[in-house]
Motif scaffolding. Structure first.
Motif, short mmCIF file in Angstrom:
data_model
loop_
_atom_site.label_atom_id
_atom_site.label_comp_id
_atom_site.label_asym_id
_atom_site.label_seq_id
_atom_site.Cartn_x
_atom_site.Cartn_y
_atom_site.Cartn_z
N LEU A 186 -36.82 -98.97 0.49
CA LEU A 186 -35.64 -99.16 1.18
C LEU A 186 -35.97 -100.22 2.36
N GLN A 187 -37.21 -100.10 3.01
CA GLN A 187 -37.46 -101.14 3.69
C GLN A 187 -37.29 -102.48 3.32
N ALA A 188 -37.98 -102.48 1.87
CA ALA A 188 -37.92 -103.86 1.14
C ALA A 188 -36.39 -104.36 1.05
N PHE A 189 -35.55 -103.62 0.93
CA PHE A 189 -34.21 -103.82 0.26
C PHE A 189 -33.57 -104.16 1.67
N CYS A 190 -33.97 -103.45 2.98
CA CYS A 190 -33.34 -103.79 4.16
C CYS A 190 -33.72 -105.21 4.64
N ALA A 191 -35.08 -105.54 4.10
CA ALA A 191 -35.58 -106.76 4.86
C ALA A 191 -34.98 -108.04 3.91
N ALA A 192 -34.52 -107.68 2.72
CA ALA A 192 -33.97 -108.92 2.16
C ALA A 192 -32.61 -108.47 1.65
N PRO A 193 -31.39 -108.27 2.34
CA PRO A 193 -30.37 -107.86 1.80
C PRO A 193 -29.45 -109.11 0.95
N GLN A 194 -28.72 -108.70 0.08
CA GLN A 194 -28.00 -109.65 -0.63
C GLN A 194 -28.93 -110.67 -1.59
N ARG A 195 -30.28 -110.19 -1.60
CA ARG A 195 -31.22 -110.98 -2.57
C ARG A 195 -31.57 -110.22 -3.74
N VAL A 196 -31.70 -110.73 -4.71
CA VAL A 196 -32.13 -110.16 -6.05
C VAL A 196 -33.64 -109.97 -6.06
N LEU A 197 -34.10 -108.72 -6.19
CA LEU A 197 -35.51 -108.24 -6.07
C LEU A 197 -35.94 -107.95 -7.47
N SER A 198 -36.86 -108.30 -8.14
CA SER A 198 -37.17 -108.19 -9.43
C SER A 198 -37.81 -106.63 -9.64
N ARG A 199 -37.99 -106.25 -10.54
CA ARG A 199 -38.28 -104.83 -10.64
C ARG A 199 -40.12 -104.86 -10.45
N GLU A 200 -40.82 -105.95 -10.94
CA GLU A 200 -42.12 -106.24 -10.43
C GLU A 200 -42.16 -106.20 -8.95
N GLN A 201 -41.48 -107.01 -8.31
CA GLN A 201 -41.64 -107.08 -6.99
C GLN A 201 -41.40 -105.77 -6.06
N LEU A 202 -40.60 -104.77 -6.41
CA LEU A 202 -40.05 -103.67 -5.94
C LEU A 202 -41.27 -102.58 -6.26
N LEU A 203 -41.75 -102.65 -7.58
CA LEU A 203 -42.93 -101.81 -7.63
C LEU A 203 -44.14 -102.07 -6.94
N ASP A 204 -44.57 -103.41 -6.76
CA ASP A 204 -45.35 -103.75 -6.00
C ASP A 204 -45.24 -103.48 -4.33
N LEU A 205 -44.07 -103.28 -3.93
CA LEU A 205 -43.67 -103.06 -2.47
C LEU A 205 -43.84 -101.71 -2.16
N SER A 206 -43.47 -100.78 -3.25
CA SER A 206 -43.23 -99.27 -3.29
C SER A 206 -44.67 -98.84 -2.86
N ARG A 207 -45.69 -99.71 -3.35
CA ARG A 207 -47.03 -99.20 -3.31
C ARG A 207 -47.79 -99.51 -2.40
N LEU A 208 -47.33 -100.22 -1.45
CA LEU A 208 -47.95 -100.83 -0.22
C LEU A 208 -48.53 -99.65 0.69
N ASP A 209 -49.50 -100.24 1.38
CA ASP A 209 -50.23 -99.08 2.27
C ASP A 209 -50.70 -97.92 1.49
N GLY A 210 -51.13 -98.00 0.56
CA GLY A 210 -51.73 -97.07 -0.34
C GLY A 210 -50.86 -95.91 -0.62
N ALA A 211 -49.57 -96.35 -0.63
CA ALA A 211 -48.55 -95.11 -0.98
C ALA A 211 -48.70 -94.66 -2.36
N GLU A 212 -48.83 -93.41 -2.74
CA GLU A 212 -48.95 -92.84 -4.06
C GLU A 212 -47.56 -92.60 -4.54
N VAL A 213 -47.56 -93.44 -5.77
CA VAL A 213 -45.87 -93.48 -6.40
C VAL A 213 -46.25 -92.77 -7.60
N PHE A 214 -45.73 -91.45 -7.82
CA PHE A 214 -45.74 -90.72 -9.01
C PHE A 214 -44.77 -91.17 -10.18
N ASP A 215 -43.71 -91.66 -9.70
CA ASP A 215 -42.84 -92.24 -10.82
C ASP A 215 -43.14 -93.74 -10.85
#
Length: 257
Positions: A186-215
């Motif tokens: 959600l932080q990534a979406f808010c930082a870049a509104p109205q901008r297309v973010l690829s699935r690869e970019q979003l997956l990378d951003l969801s894992r920042l700061d050691g965040a564990e992503v189970f999905d």
């Protein structure tokens, strides 16, 4: 500093280089040489040391892109070194350890380590993890505001995402719980509104700061986030799909200083 460490540190220091520079801290000379040789074969610059004092000296003398830190050093507390690294700046950290305890892994991730690798490991796996962590940081530089930015929160459609407390509050004033991965997304979406973010970019951003992503599926993560913030998750108007590319945050976002 041992003779082996001096050889490792000096081998490439005289030549300016745009190659990725890895600092590896391990008190096992065999592992230091194995890691250094393999990473250098894959076009990386490597400095290896065995103590915290040598680590500090190397960081002061070199621009380091990523640190690989052995948690279980014989004469030092690797956890303390990890804490110092995180306090000093935003250099990515991968922690390796031979101790198979979940508590160690959780503690390291809570300290802000970007990844955790169990010994014994193959140099090939370490290389893959280094590349993945560095790619996440590159994506963050492209999408997120720079370090030191003073923004406090984002507001959109009555919602408020507080960056300091990592809290999401609904238009009705209700706190909505988010996983670390969902917050990052959600932080990534808010930082870049109205901008297309690829699935690869979003997956990378969801894992920042050691965040564990189970999905591991970005689509699955977006679906769960939509259920928490969309007026009608079946017909989303906030997070819209760009077929074959990724997603767009299609709302006006206000930055709160």
């Amino acid at each position: 500093m041992t003779e082996a460490s001096l050889i490792d540190c000096r081998a490439e220091a005289p030549r300016p280089s745009t190659r990725t520079h890895i600092l590896a801290i391990d008190d096992d000379e065999v592992i230091r040489r194995l890691v250094a040789d393999y990473l250098r074969e894959n076009d990386m610059r490597v400095t290896t040391v065995e103590t915290g004092a040598e680590m500090e000296r190397a960081l002061a003398e070199h621009a380091v892109d990523l640190v690989v830190l052995d948690l279980r050093l014989a004469r030092e507390d690797g956890m303390q070194l990890a804490r110092r690294l995180r306090e000093q700046g935003a250099t990515p950290i991968i922690i390796v350890s031979g101790k198979r305890e979940e508590a160690d892994r959780v503690m390291c991730l809570e300290l802000g380590a970007d990844d955790y690798l169990m010994k014994p490991f193959s140099p090939r796996e370490l290389l893959a993890r280094i590349r993945a962590v560095l790619r996440r940081y590159q994506t963050a530089r492209e999408v997120l505001p720079p370090k030191g930015d003073k923004r406090r929160a984002y507001r959109f459609a009555g919602w408020e995402l507080n960056l300091g407390s990592r809290r999401l509050v609904s238009p009705e004033g209700r706190r909505v719980d988010l996983t670390n991965g969902q917050f990052n997304l959600l932080q990534a979406f808010c930082a870049a509104p109205q901008r297309v973010l690829s699935r690869e970019q979003l997956l990378d951003l969801s894992r920042l700061d050691g965040a564990e992503v189970f999905d591991r599926s970005v689509d699955g993560q977006v679906l769960r986030l939509r259920r928490k913030i969309e007026p009608n998750p079946v017909q989303p108007t906030f997070i819209t799909t760009e077929r074959g590319i990724g997603y767009v945050f299609s709302v006006v976002v206000e930055v709160l200083p």
